[in-house]
Design a protein around this motif. Structure first.
Motif, PDB file in Angstrom:
ATOM      1  N   SER A 198      -6.837  17.600  13.203  1.00 42.58           N
ATOM      2  CA  SER A 198      -8.036  17.920  13.963  1.00 42.58           C
ATOM      3  C   SER A 198      -7.955  17.068  15.118  1.00 42.58           C
ATOM      4  N   GLU A 199      -9.138  17.247  15.855  1.00 42.59           N
ATOM      5  CA  GLU A 199      -9.266  16.178  16.947  1.00 42.59           C
ATOM      6  C   GLU A 199      -9.408  14.982  16.762  1.00 42.59           C
ATOM      7  N   ASN A 200     -10.214  14.791  15.535  1.00 44.04           N
ATOM      8  CA  ASN A 200     -10.652  13.411  14.929  1.00 44.04           C
ATOM      9  C   ASN A 200      -9.842  12.715  13.925  1.00 44.04           C
ATOM     10  N   ILE A 201      -8.431  13.399  13.735  1.00 45.87           N
ATOM     11  CA  ILE A 201      -7.759  12.811  12.628  1.00 45.87           C
ATOM     12  C   ILE A 201      -6.371  12.750  13.196  1.00 45.87           C
ATOM     13  N   ASP A 202      -5.923  11.559  13.071  1.00 48.34           N
ATOM     14  CA  ASP A 202      -4.324  11.222  13.559  1.00 48.34           C
ATOM     15  C   ASP A 202      -3.606  10.945  12.187  1.00 48.34           C
ATOM     16  N   THR A 203      -2.267  11.678  12.036  1.00 48.04           N
ATOM     17  CA  THR A 203      -1.748  11.688  10.722  1.00 48.04           C
ATOM     18  C   THR A 203      -0.257  11.506  11.086  1.00 48.04           C
ATOM     19  N   THR A 204       0.494  10.588  10.264  1.00 50.63           N
ATOM     20  CA  THR A 204       1.740  10.522  10.361  1.00 50.63           C
ATOM     21  C   THR A 204       2.609  10.632   8.767  1.00 50.63           C
ATOM     22  N   LEU A 205       3.462  11.434   8.948  1.00 52.78           N
ATOM     23  CA  LEU A 205       4.149  11.626   7.883  1.00 52.78           C
ATOM     24  C   LEU A 205       5.934  11.106   7.975  1.00 52.78           C
TER      25      LEU A 205
END
Length: 500
Positions: free
Chosen positions: A316-323
């Motif tokens: 989403s616009e307000n979630i920054d995710t790294t895998l």
């Protein structure tokens, strides 16, 4: 032979991961500022050409210099090599060694990192630099020591030094922005590579996401108990207090951990390293420095993790995710316990952005390929209550097993934060680790948890003050020696200087 084969498969796994990562051109770029020198002056612009002879020459020069120093200046017996070692080096069997904990798990990774940085500074890629490091480690183990080639040294001087070397290589370029002398101090192999190539190493600067220095002080309470051994019940219950200590720690976050998309190993990493010293508990190690150990408390810590490659799915616009695939390298040398780990694993890192605050969390699941723990309350004189056939044979065990890392931080727009961290280990102790003279060589499982919580208040843009509490718990189940329970609690207050 089985030990060597297992080591070979582990090194191949790491090598293939690096090769896969090196093959892609989709690496994220955080700063357009390249760390290359101008064409004026003695240094000229880096042409990107690979200098294999410079890389290998730097590795050989370091090995020759260090082995000569050990042999001729220190007179070390293990450095008196000759044709007996060189003539049939391929016939020498690898074994675990019993060298000093600091030597094996800090100095060997650092030694290997110098091989690695010699190659990286000669414009070799990650995979090629890892190969130079592997060659340098083999030359050292087989040709520069009279001791049996060490299984654990081969792992820590190659895999461990990749983690250490790539971080130092990148930080050296960042340090140039402050002082070229600081850059050389972090990566001394630049004296060799720049001297031969007349080029600065390739890389970018401006990638430091967070940089801070913590100054603190506190107190530590400890407890050790032998259990499930009726003959020792009530006899071995040790409580100690280290009344006061001072500490300093440097914390580096290289590139933003959240929303990081890259195929470049260690293009994002986190590194904390520091030390504490203070008043002793009155109990000392049964060694030549017993009086010092009674009067002074010490603690050295290195915690790090780096992404080998990662993806940043858009949720989403307000979630920054790294895998991604990560490499863990941690080292703890406390006066009360020893703990280290090294191995690859999977990581998820996520930041939730609210209107006036952020919540960040990370979860790492990894396999500790080769780590260490202390054997019993390893350095206390009260171990003398144990009979000789129990086999107190070394100050640490070599271990393997799963590990997990959890990090959480809630931070508001002014910089105040609440933090929590946890490291959990299921450590299996290898059996018969070069302990042929011990009648009761042991193995078993050690369950270890290290948790910490802190709260920080931002008093200005660059200064935070905080309180923290840390708990270390260990429960060990051995096969041939009594089980053990350990507990350490550390409370401290600190000030953090937020440099970036």
């Amino acid at each position: 032979m089985k030990k060597f084969f297992s080591l070979f498969l582990f090194l191949i796994f790491i090598s293939n991961s690096l090769l896969w990562a090196q093959s892609s051109d989709s690496d994220i770029t955080f700063s357009p500022q390249a760390a290359t020198s101008s064409s004026s002056g003695w240094l000229h612009e880096n042409d990107g050409k690979k200098h294999y002879f410079t890389a290998i020459g730097g590795m050989l020069f370091f090995n020759l210099g260090l082995s000569s120093y050990n042999r001729w200046c220190l007179g070390s017996a293990w450095a008196q090599t000759g044709w007996n070692e060189w003539g049939h080096f391929w016939e020498r069997e690898m074994k675990y060694d019993c060298d000093w904990y600091w030597t094996n798990y800090v100095l060997h990774p650092y030694q290997g990192s110098l091989y690695y940085m010699s190659a990286r500074g000669s414009n070799l890629n990650y995979f090629e630099s890892f190969g130079v490091t592997l060659l340098g480690s083999a030359i050292w183990e087989y040709l520069c020591e009279t001791n049996a080639p060490s299984t654990n040294d081969m792992i820590y001087t190659t895999v461990g030094s990749f983690a250490v070397g790539e971080m130092l290589y990148r930080l050296s370029l960042e340090a140039d922005e402050v002082s070229s002398l600081l850059g050389f101090a972090i990566n001394p192999m630049r004296l060799w590579t720049q001297g031969w190539t007349r080029q600065k190493p390739l890389g970018t600067t401006g990638n430091i996401h967070e940089l801070s220095v913590k100054f603190g002080g506190g107190t530590t309470r400890t407890h050790t108990e032998i259990i499930n051994a009726p003959v020792f019940e009530g006899l071995y219950k040790e409580n100690e207090v280290f009344p006061a200590f001072g500490s300093v720690m440097i914390c580096v976050v290289y590139n933003d951990p959240y929303g990081h998309d890259s195929n470049s190993p260690y293009s994002q990493f986190e590194l904390d390293f520091g030390a504490s010293v203070g008043a002793g508990s009155g109990e000392g190690a049964d060694c030549a420095y017993s009086d010092i150990d009674k009067n002074f408390m010490y603690h050295i810590r290195i915690n790090s993790n780096g992404l080998l490659f990662s993806r940043a799915p858009k949720i989403s616009e307000n979630i920054d995710t790294t895998l991604g695939l990560a490499m863990e390298y941690n080292f703890d040398w406390h006066q009360f316990y020893q703990l280290s780990s090294l191995g690859p694993g999977l990581a998820i890192k996520q930041r939730l952005r609210f209107e006036h605050s952020d919540f960040e969390w990370q979860l790492h699941g990894a396999w500790n390929a080769l780590g260490t723990t202390d054997y019993y309350y390893y350095h206390r004189k009260s171990l003398n209550v144990l009979p000789a056939d129990v086999g107190v044979f070394r100050t640490y065990n070599m271990t393997t097993g799963p590990m997990a890392v959890v990090k959480m931080r809630y931070i508001n727009e002014k910089g105040s934060s609440i933090n929590f961290g946890f490291q959990g280990y299921a450590m299996y102790d290898f059996y018969n680790q070069l302990q042929d003279d011990v009648p009761a060589s042991s193995s078993g499982w050690e369950w270890i948890g290290l948790a910490n919580a802190s709260a920080e208040l931002a008093v200005s843009k660059s200064v935070r003050i905080g309180l923290s509490d840390e708990v270390y718990v260990k429960r060990a189940f051995y096969k041939k020696v009594p089980d053990v329970f350990q507990f350490v609690n550390t409370a401290s207050a600190y000030a953090r200087l937020q440099l970036k």
